[in-house]
Write a protein that holds these residues in place. Structure first.
Motif, PDB file in Angstrom:
ATOM      1  N   ALA A  78      14.428  26.646  23.206  1.00  0.00           N
ATOM      2  CA  ALA A  78      15.829  25.745  23.203  1.00  0.00           C
ATOM      3  C   ALA A  78      15.228  24.325  23.129  1.00  0.00           C
ATOM      4  CB  ALA A  78      16.339  25.918  24.596  1.00  0.00           C
ATOM      5  N   ARG A  79      14.039  23.683  23.667  1.00  0.00           N
ATOM      6  CA  ARG A  79      13.509  22.619  23.564  1.00  0.00           C
ATOM      7  C   ARG A  79      12.064  22.616  23.686  1.00  0.00           C
ATOM      8  NH1 ARG A  79      14.504  19.301  28.209  1.00  0.00           N
ATOM      9  NH2 ARG A  79      14.974  17.350  27.060  1.00  0.00           N
ATOM     10  N   ALA A  80      11.430  21.603  23.066  1.00  0.00           N
ATOM     11  CA  ALA A  80      10.080  21.674  23.081  1.00  0.00           C
ATOM     12  C   ALA A  80       9.678  19.930  22.954  1.00  0.00           C
ATOM     13  CB  ALA A  80       9.383  22.256  21.898  1.00  0.00           C
ATOM     14  N   HIS A  81       8.392  19.961  23.457  1.00  0.00           N
ATOM     15  CA  HIS A  81       7.652  18.462  23.255  1.00  0.00           C
ATOM     16  C   HIS A  81       7.148  18.436  21.837  1.00  0.00           C
ATOM     17  CE1 HIS A  81       7.930  17.917  27.852  1.00  0.00           C
ATOM     18  NE2 HIS A  81       7.491  19.372  27.778  1.00  0.00           N
ATOM     19  N   LEU A  82       7.312  17.209  21.152  1.00  0.00           N
ATOM     20  CA  LEU A  82       6.900  17.188  19.917  1.00  0.00           C
ATOM     21  C   LEU A  82       5.850  16.224  19.617  1.00  0.00           C
ATOM     22  CD1 LEU A  82      10.169  16.904  17.933  1.00  0.00           C
ATOM     23  CD2 LEU A  82       8.861  19.173  18.474  1.00  0.00           C
ATOM     24  N   LEU A  83       4.545  16.507  19.126  1.00  0.00           N
ATOM     25  CA  LEU A  83       3.640  15.412  18.950  1.00  0.00           C
ATOM     26  C   LEU A  83       3.459  15.307  17.389  1.00  0.00           C
ATOM     27  CD1 LEU A  83       0.019  15.276  20.561  1.00  0.00           C
ATOM     28  CD2 LEU A  83       0.250  14.821  18.023  1.00  0.00           C
ATOM     29  N   GLY A  84       3.562  14.294  17.019  1.00  0.00           N
ATOM     30  CA  GLY A  84       3.459  13.826  15.502  1.00  0.00           C
ATOM     31  C   GLY A  84       2.523  12.754  15.190  1.00  0.00           C
ATOM     32  N   THR A  85       1.541  13.176  14.005  1.00  0.00           N
ATOM     33  CA  THR A  85       0.755  12.089  13.665  1.00  0.00           C
ATOM     34  C   THR A  85       1.204  11.687  11.931  1.00  0.00           C
ATOM     35  OG1 THR A  85      -0.708  13.551  12.795  1.00  0.00           O
ATOM     36  CG2 THR A  85      -1.297  13.034  14.899  1.00  0.00           C
ATOM     37  N   SER A  86       0.881  10.267  12.016  1.00  0.00           N
ATOM     38  CA  SER A  86       1.385   9.665  10.711  1.00  0.00           C
ATOM     39  C   SER A  86       2.740  10.192  10.417  1.00  0.00           C
ATOM     40  CB  SER A  86       0.278   9.985   9.790  1.00  0.00           C
ATOM     41  OG  SER A  86       0.284   9.414   8.576  1.00  0.00           O
ATOM     42  N   PHE A  87       2.920  10.746   9.210  1.00  0.00           N
ATOM     43  CA  PHE A  87       4.027  11.081   8.575  1.00  0.00           C
ATOM     44  C   PHE A  87       4.735  12.233   9.616  1.00  0.00           C
ATOM     45  CE2 PHE A  87       6.920  13.715   5.670  1.00  0.00           C
ATOM     46  CZ  PHE A  87       7.753  12.922   5.537  1.00  0.00           C
ATOM     47  N   GLY A  88       4.089  12.850  10.219  1.00  0.00           N
ATOM     48  CA  GLY A  88       4.456  14.014  11.339  1.00  0.00           C
ATOM     49  C   GLY A  88       5.157  13.166  12.237  1.00  0.00           C
ATOM     50  N   GLY A  89       4.646  11.984  12.476  1.00  0.00           N
ATOM     51  CA  GLY A  89       5.418  11.274  13.714  1.00  0.00           C
ATOM     52  C   GLY A  89       6.728  10.542  13.228  1.00  0.00           C
ATOM     53  N   ALA A  90       6.810  10.395  11.794  1.00  0.00           N
ATOM     54  CA  ALA A  90       8.148  10.315  11.330  1.00  0.00           C
ATOM     55  C   ALA A  90       9.161  11.080  11.157  1.00  0.00           C
ATOM     56  CB  ALA A  90       7.817   9.933   9.811  1.00  0.00           C
ATOM     57  N   VAL A  91       8.511  12.598  11.030  1.00  0.00           N
ATOM     58  CA  VAL A  91       9.654  13.629  11.169  1.00  0.00           C
ATOM     59  C   VAL A  91       9.870  13.996  12.587  1.00  0.00           C
ATOM     60  CG1 VAL A  91       9.372  16.192  10.817  1.00  0.00           C
ATOM     61  CG2 VAL A  91       8.292  14.809   9.131  1.00  0.00           C
ATOM     62  N   ALA A  92       8.797  13.773  13.612  1.00  0.00           N
ATOM     63  CA  ALA A  92       9.292  13.965  14.874  1.00  0.00           C
ATOM     64  C   ALA A  92      10.517  12.742  15.087  1.00  0.00           C
ATOM     65  CB  ALA A  92       8.035  13.849  15.740  1.00  0.00           C
ATOM     66  N   GLN A  93      10.439  11.593  14.925  1.00  0.00           N
ATOM     67  CA  GLN A  93      11.422  10.627  15.066  1.00  0.00           C
ATOM     68  C   GLN A  93      12.885  10.939  14.615  1.00  0.00           C
ATOM     69  OE1 GLN A  93      10.086   6.326  13.710  1.00  0.00           O
ATOM     70  NE2 GLN A  93       8.262   7.495  13.743  1.00  0.00           N
ATOM     71  N   HIS A  94      12.934  11.542  13.233  1.00  0.00           N
ATOM     72  CA  HIS A  94      13.925  12.117  12.734  1.00  0.00           C
ATOM     73  C   HIS A  94      14.559  13.192  13.556  1.00  0.00           C
ATOM     74  CE1 HIS A  94      14.344   9.971   9.088  1.00  0.00           C
ATOM     75  NE2 HIS A  94      13.150   9.493   9.255  1.00  0.00           N
ATOM     76  N   VAL A  95      13.822  14.049  14.128  1.00  0.00           N
ATOM     77  CA  VAL A  95      14.312  15.284  14.982  1.00  0.00           C
ATOM     78  C   VAL A  95      15.008  14.594  16.189  1.00  0.00           C
ATOM     79  CG1 VAL A  95      13.495  17.296  16.418  1.00  0.00           C
ATOM     80  CG2 VAL A  95      12.359  16.842  13.929  1.00  0.00           C
ATOM     81  N   ALA A  96      14.234  13.694  16.928  1.00  0.00           N
ATOM     82  CA  ALA A  96      14.934  13.131  18.084  1.00  0.00           C
ATOM     83  C   ALA A  96      16.195  12.592  17.838  1.00  0.00           C
ATOM     84  CB  ALA A  96      13.780  12.147  18.637  1.00  0.00           C
TER      85      ALA A  96
END
Length: 262
Positions: free
Chosen positions: A91-109
């Motif tokens: 249902a929920r998770a913590h996200l750790l994104g590096t570089s462009f992965g951090g961009a993807v994580a921002q869009h998820v949030a």
């Protein structure tokens, strides 16, 4: 307690997604960078320790994930991540994104705030436009040229010496068509005006000498994201999740509240 599910791929939405899923405890999804795949986090996940279920996965056009040959945006990649959470029953998770992965994580949030327990943003940026000219230079290189040039951008001189002694693979090979779609998606990343809407607890980890995602981007994220905290790695470059994996893992454990697990 959430437990691991050992499998190589999982059907998530319209994709067959390659994953690495191990450990027991709080679910932490590791979101790889633009030129990497699910194996990027080998060094970091080895140091995460008990109390964390670490899940890394291959985004579109990465690793062993199978996706249709159509263009996509960071928003599509964000929705893909949520499809993966659905497939894993999270249902929920913590996200750790590096570089462009951090961009993807921002869009998820921003798009799916109810699915994000917290964010760890490592060596990333709120906008492709805030990246250095070196990013375009690297994206224009062949895979071999990029492999040759990457260490100078990713690691300090000391880290480069360590890499020569014990190299860590950080880049994945793609077809020209796959690379074109990836690079087009990266160039569409722009979230500066939405940062104030990201309310998830957020740990920002950034090297002060990052030559691809300048430190100014980390300062802007901390200033605009209401529940964020910035921790700097003095002199660190873009590959801090590898070169300073012990420090990053310690901060992640502290942030997630799992230090008591050993």
């Amino acid at each position: 307690m959430v437990t691991k599910h050992q499998q190589e791929t999982v059907r998530a939405g319209e994709l067959d997604v390659g994953i690495l899923d191990d450990g027991d405890g709080v679910p932490l999804v590791l979101v790889h960078g633009g030129e990497s795949d699910r194996t990027q986090f080998a060094t970091l996940r080895a140091r995460l320790g008990a109390g964390i279920r670490a899940i890394s996965y291959d985004q579109r056009d990465s690793g062993i994930t199978v996706n249709p040959p159509v263009p996509y945006t960071p928003a599509v990649l964000a929705d893909d991540l949520v499809d993966l959470l659905d497939a894993l029953g999270l249902a929920r998770a913590h996200l750790l994104g590096t570089s462009f992965g951090g961009a993807v994580a921002q869009h998820v949030a921003l798009r799916h705030p109810e699915r994000v327990a917290s964010l760890v943003l490592v060596a990333t940026t709120p906008s492709y436009a805030m990246g250095s000219a070196a990013v375009d230079e690297l994206l224009g290189m062949s895979h071999e040229e990029r492999q040759e040039s990457a260490p100078g951008y990713f690691f300090t001189p000391e880290g480069q010496a360590e890499q020569r002694a014990r190299p860590v693979r950080t880049l994945t090979r793609r077809t020209p068509e796959q690379s074109l779609r990836r690079h087009d998606a990266a160039r569409r990343h722009e979230i500066r005006d939405g940062l104030a809407e990201i309310t998830a607890p957020t740990l920002i980890v950034h090297g002060t000498e990052d030559r691809l995602a300048p430190y100014d981007g980390a300062l802007l994220m901390e200033r605009r994201m209401p529940n964020s905290e910035l921790r700097a790695i003095e002199g660190g470059r873009h590959g801090i999740a590898v070169e300073f994996a012990d420090t990053v893992a310690h901060w992640v454990r502290e942030f997630l509240g799992v230090n008591g697990h050993g």
